[in-house]
Motif scaffolding. Sequence first.
Motif, PDB file in Angstrom:
ATOM      1  N   ASP A 188      -4.970  -2.673 -14.849  1.00  0.00           N
ATOM      2  CA  ASP A 188      -5.835  -2.246 -13.742  1.00  0.00           C
ATOM      3  C   ASP A 188      -5.083  -1.806 -12.489  1.00  0.00           C
ATOM      4  O   ASP A 188      -5.565  -0.965 -11.739  1.00  0.00           O
ATOM      5  CB  ASP A 188      -6.807  -3.382 -13.366  1.00  0.00           C
ATOM      6  CG  ASP A 188      -6.098  -4.688 -13.011  1.00  0.00           C
ATOM      7  OD1 ASP A 188      -4.872  -4.763 -13.132  1.00  0.00           O
ATOM      8  OD2 ASP A 188      -6.787  -5.651 -12.618  1.00  0.00           O
ATOM      9  N   HIS A 189      -3.882  -2.321 -12.279  1.00  0.00           N
ATOM     10  CA  HIS A 189      -3.212  -2.028 -11.005  1.00  0.00           C
ATOM     11  C   HIS A 189      -2.642  -0.611 -10.956  1.00  0.00           C
ATOM     12  O   HIS A 189      -2.659   0.025  -9.899  1.00  0.00           O
ATOM     13  CB  HIS A 189      -2.099  -3.052 -10.753  1.00  0.00           C
ATOM     14  CG  HIS A 189      -2.617  -4.341 -10.198  1.00  0.00           C
ATOM     15  ND1 HIS A 189      -3.569  -5.090 -10.834  1.00  0.00           N
ATOM     16  CD2 HIS A 189      -2.339  -4.991  -9.041  1.00  0.00           C
ATOM     17  CE1 HIS A 189      -3.845  -6.159 -10.095  1.00  0.00           C
ATOM     18  NE2 HIS A 189      -3.121  -6.110  -9.005  1.00  0.00           N
ATOM     19  N   ALA A 190      -2.106  -0.155 -12.072  1.00  0.00           N
ATOM     20  CA  ALA A 190      -1.583   1.208 -12.168  1.00  0.00           C
ATOM     21  C   ALA A 190      -2.342   1.863 -13.312  1.00  0.00           C
ATOM     22  O   ALA A 190      -1.876   1.889 -14.438  1.00  0.00           O
ATOM     23  CB  ALA A 190      -0.091   1.188 -12.437  1.00  0.00           C
ATOM     24  N   THR A 212     -12.203  -2.076  -4.791  1.00  0.00           N
ATOM     25  CA  THR A 212     -11.415  -3.305  -5.013  1.00  0.00           C
ATOM     26  C   THR A 212     -12.251  -4.471  -5.536  1.00  0.00           C
ATOM     27  O   THR A 212     -13.485  -4.415  -5.587  1.00  0.00           O
ATOM     28  CB  THR A 212     -10.632  -3.792  -3.753  1.00  0.00           C
ATOM     29  OG1 THR A 212     -11.523  -4.474  -2.887  1.00  0.00           O
ATOM     30  CG2 THR A 212      -9.924  -2.655  -3.060  1.00  0.00           C
ATOM     31  N   CYS A 213     -11.519  -5.549  -5.873  1.00  0.00           N
ATOM     32  CA  CYS A 213     -12.170  -6.762  -6.362  1.00  0.00           C
ATOM     33  C   CYS A 213     -12.967  -7.445  -5.250  1.00  0.00           C
ATOM     34  O   CYS A 213     -13.780  -8.330  -5.531  1.00  0.00           O
ATOM     35  CB  CYS A 213     -11.136  -7.713  -6.948  1.00  0.00           C
ATOM     36  SG  CYS A 213      -9.773  -8.114  -5.834  1.00  0.00           S
ATOM     37  N   THR A 214     -12.765  -7.040  -4.010  1.00  0.00           N
ATOM     38  CA  THR A 214     -13.520  -7.624  -2.903  1.00  0.00           C
ATOM     39  C   THR A 214     -14.870  -6.927  -2.730  1.00  0.00           C
ATOM     40  O   THR A 214     -15.913  -7.585  -2.601  1.00  0.00           O
ATOM     41  CB  THR A 214     -12.730  -7.495  -1.579  1.00  0.00           C
ATOM     42  OG1 THR A 214     -11.386  -7.869  -1.802  1.00  0.00           O
ATOM     43  CG2 THR A 214     -13.322  -8.354  -0.486  1.00  0.00           C
ATOM     44  N   GLY A 227     -10.764   0.505 -11.291  1.00  0.00           N
ATOM     45  CA  GLY A 227      -9.446  -0.151 -11.226  1.00  0.00           C
ATOM     46  C   GLY A 227      -9.129  -0.455  -9.779  1.00  0.00           C
ATOM     47  O   GLY A 227      -9.989  -0.365  -8.902  1.00  0.00           O
ATOM     48  N   CYS A 228      -7.867  -0.796  -9.545  1.00  0.00           N
ATOM     49  CA  CYS A 228      -7.465  -1.202  -8.190  1.00  0.00           C
ATOM     50  C   CYS A 228      -7.339  -0.034  -7.238  1.00  0.00           C
ATOM     51  O   CYS A 228      -7.310  -0.229  -6.014  1.00  0.00           O
ATOM     52  CB  CYS A 228      -6.145  -1.952  -8.264  1.00  0.00           C
ATOM     53  SG  CYS A 228      -6.250  -3.461  -9.252  1.00  0.00           S
ATOM     54  N   GLY A 229      -7.202   1.189  -7.783  1.00  0.00           N
ATOM     55  CA  GLY A 229      -7.089   2.356  -6.911  1.00  0.00           C
ATOM     56  C   GLY A 229      -5.894   2.224  -5.979  1.00  0.00           C
ATOM     57  O   GLY A 229      -4.837   1.712  -6.365  1.00  0.00           O
ATOM     58  N   PRO A 230      -6.043   2.641  -4.708  1.00  0.00           N
ATOM     59  CA  PRO A 230      -4.908   2.630  -3.789  1.00  0.00           C
ATOM     60  C   PRO A 230      -4.652   1.284  -3.136  1.00  0.00           C
ATOM     61  O   PRO A 230      -3.781   1.167  -2.275  1.00  0.00           O
ATOM     62  CB  PRO A 230      -5.321   3.660  -2.742  1.00  0.00           C
ATOM     63  CG  PRO A 230      -6.803   3.626  -2.736  1.00  0.00           C
ATOM     64  CD  PRO A 230      -7.230   3.289  -4.127  1.00  0.00           C
ATOM     65  N   CYS A 231      -5.382   0.228  -3.537  1.00  0.00           N
ATOM     66  CA  CYS A 231      -5.331  -1.069  -2.854  1.00  0.00           C
ATOM     67  C   CYS A 231      -3.906  -1.604  -2.705  1.00  0.00           C
ATOM     68  O   CYS A 231      -3.528  -2.124  -1.659  1.00  0.00           O
ATOM     69  CB  CYS A 231      -6.183  -2.076  -3.619  1.00  0.00           C
ATOM     70  SG  CYS A 231      -6.171  -3.727  -2.921  1.00  0.00           S
ATOM     71  N   VAL A 232      -3.119  -1.447  -3.775  1.00  0.00           N
ATOM     72  CA  VAL A 232      -1.802  -2.085  -3.767  1.00  0.00           C
ATOM     73  C   VAL A 232      -0.673  -1.071  -3.557  1.00  0.00           C
ATOM     74  O   VAL A 232       0.503  -1.410  -3.622  1.00  0.00           O
ATOM     75  CB  VAL A 232      -1.641  -2.944  -5.047  1.00  0.00           C
ATOM     76  CG1 VAL A 232      -1.374  -2.082  -6.267  1.00  0.00           C
ATOM     77  CG2 VAL A 232      -0.624  -4.041  -4.880  1.00  0.00           C
ATOM     78  N   ALA A 245     -10.796  -3.553   1.110  1.00  0.00           N
ATOM     79  CA  ALA A 245      -9.958  -4.490   0.357  1.00  0.00           C
ATOM     80  C   ALA A 245      -9.798  -5.813   1.110  1.00  0.00           C
ATOM     81  O   ALA A 245     -10.509  -6.094   2.083  1.00  0.00           O
ATOM     82  CB  ALA A 245      -8.598  -3.853   0.079  1.00  0.00           C
ATOM     83  N   ASN A 246      -8.845  -6.600   0.664  1.00  0.00           N
ATOM     84  CA  ASN A 246      -8.688  -7.958   1.201  1.00  0.00           C
ATOM     85  C   ASN A 246      -7.370  -8.182   1.923  1.00  0.00           C
ATOM     86  O   ASN A 246      -7.137  -9.266   2.451  1.00  0.00           O
ATOM     87  CB  ASN A 246      -8.834  -8.972   0.054  1.00  0.00           C
ATOM     88  CG  ASN A 246      -8.052  -8.533  -1.180  1.00  0.00           C
ATOM     89  OD1 ASN A 246      -6.965  -7.995  -1.068  1.00  0.00           O
ATOM     90  ND2 ASN A 246      -8.627  -8.758  -2.351  1.00  0.00           N
ATOM     91  N   ARG A 247      -6.474  -7.202   1.899  1.00  0.00           N
ATOM     92  CA  ARG A 247      -5.157  -7.401   2.518  1.00  0.00           C
ATOM     93  C   ARG A 247      -4.763  -6.174   3.332  1.00  0.00           C
ATOM     94  O   ARG A 247      -5.023  -5.043   2.921  1.00  0.00           O
ATOM     95  CB  ARG A 247      -4.094  -7.638   1.437  1.00  0.00           C
ATOM     96  CG  ARG A 247      -4.237  -9.021   0.862  1.00  0.00           C
ATOM     97  CD  ARG A 247      -3.066  -9.441   0.027  1.00  0.00           C
ATOM     98  NE  ARG A 247      -3.274 -10.839  -0.297  1.00  0.00           N
ATOM     99  CZ  ARG A 247      -2.841 -11.428  -1.392  1.00  0.00           C
ATOM    100  NH1 ARG A 247      -2.126 -10.748  -2.269  1.00  0.00           N
ATOM    101  NH2 ARG A 247      -3.091 -12.705  -1.600  1.00  0.00           N
TER     102      ARG A 247
HETATM  103 FE1  SF4 Z   1      -6.439  -5.037  -7.555  1.00  0.00          FE
HETATM  104 FE2  SF4 Z   1      -6.444  -4.961  -4.908  1.00  0.00          FE
HETATM  105 FE3  SF4 Z   1      -7.901  -6.802  -6.190  1.00  0.00          FE
HETATM  106 FE4  SF4 Z   1      -5.212  -6.969  -6.204  1.00  0.00          FE
HETATM  107  S1  SF4 Z   1      -6.550  -7.148  -4.397  1.00  0.00           S
HETATM  108  S2  SF4 Z   1      -6.608  -7.232  -7.969  1.00  0.00           S
HETATM  109  S3  SF4 Z   1      -4.648  -4.795  -6.230  1.00  0.00           S
HETATM  110  S4  SF4 Z   1      -8.203  -4.571  -6.263  1.00  0.00           S
END
Ligand code: SF4
Length: 417
Positions: A64-66, A296-298, A356-361, A378-380
């Motif tokens: 999911d991250h890439a 994102t997961c948030t 997926g995570c998209g540009p989050c990370v 996102a969360n960070r």
């Molecule tokens: Fe993916 Fe961002 Fe959630 Fe980490 S915080 S699992 S990179 S969506």
Amino acid sequence: MGKTLSEKILSQKSGSDARAGDIVVAQVDLAFVQDGTGPLALRQLAESGIEGVADPKQVAFFLDHASPSPNRELSQDHALLRHFALKNGVQLWDIGEGVCHQLVVESYASPGEVIVGADSHTVTAGALAAFATGMGSTDVAIAIALGRTWLRVPESFRVVLRGKFKKGVYAKDLILHLIGKLGADGATYKALEFCGRGVTGMGMSERFTIANMAVEAGAKVGLFPADETTRAYLESRGRGERFRLLRPDPDANYEETIEVDLEGLEPTVSMPHAVDNIVLAKELKGEKVEQVFIGTCTNGRLEDLAVAARILKGKRRHPSVRLLVAPASRGVLMEAMAAGYVKDLLEAGAAILPPGCGPCVGIHQGVLGDGERCLSTANRNFRGRMGNPEGFIYLGSPATAAATAIAGEIIDPREMM
Ligand code: SF4
């Protein structure tokens, strides 16, 4: 003396009378890795001479991250995970399926379970009253191999939520407010247990958002009781038989009690470069952004896309703002398409990314340029999180994000509702 939710779950899973501060060895119901952490876990297993997994039904890999892979090295990592999964009968969620934490709550987590993931936002599943926590790749590798893990039972903070959100205020505003109050390390290795009438009136999507960010205050786990809302969610996901009522005992021991009146909250934003650096959205009026990211997961769930689509419907993103939307899972994307949200977002000028995570990370799909500012759901937002240490990340709710995309500057979403 009664027990907190953590003490109850870990007592049952360890077969002992678990109390805060105890070290227990607990049965693990699900151990998982993602494509960033999984390759290291597999290499650790190989170096330890361990072959196979304890129970493939209780192990999952998520790409999911890439997703899809942006380069050769990550493609090799994906291939390693696919090969191991195939050989050992492990469940593999390939590119396009979604973010691991969303897929865990959609397809696995249930009240009273212990879930360990090699990703810090594993805490999301605490919304379903599962003791779900992130661990390093090596620890998760051992849980994959043995089906057990060791844990120190955390002390608990009781977070009592009262009242209801006012219009334009959401779960994201609450958790940013709470982290601002606690500080980014104010709950280190504690369990945050949410309770009160404010919880009773909350849907699962809101609970996921809140549990997801418990770790941003340093918490080991963010737990909600299992109630009728939990039951209805599990039934909707086809695993109603795994529901059981689960709440802390009335005389459980809490290290601290924190009370929050939901009616007193306003749209809140976390400013660069620390999640606890919060202000009210209205105080940032005039702060221009070049990118808005919703996902994102948030905050990449159907309810989040619905809020954003309602604000953006019939309008256009500001010409100097790029609007990126990444649904948290394939299921979310399909439901958003059926509900017309994807059409509304596309017509408003959004670029829809694969689930997926998209540009989050910061690996791909929306890396910031030097000096650019992004309002993200996102969360960070620490320096360099979205792939460029010269970028600036603001965190807010999907409503704040959508309103900001239209205005081209951060605004209180209530101005557009
Ligand atoms: Fe993916 Fe961002 Fe959630 Fe980490 S915080 S699992 S990179 S969506």
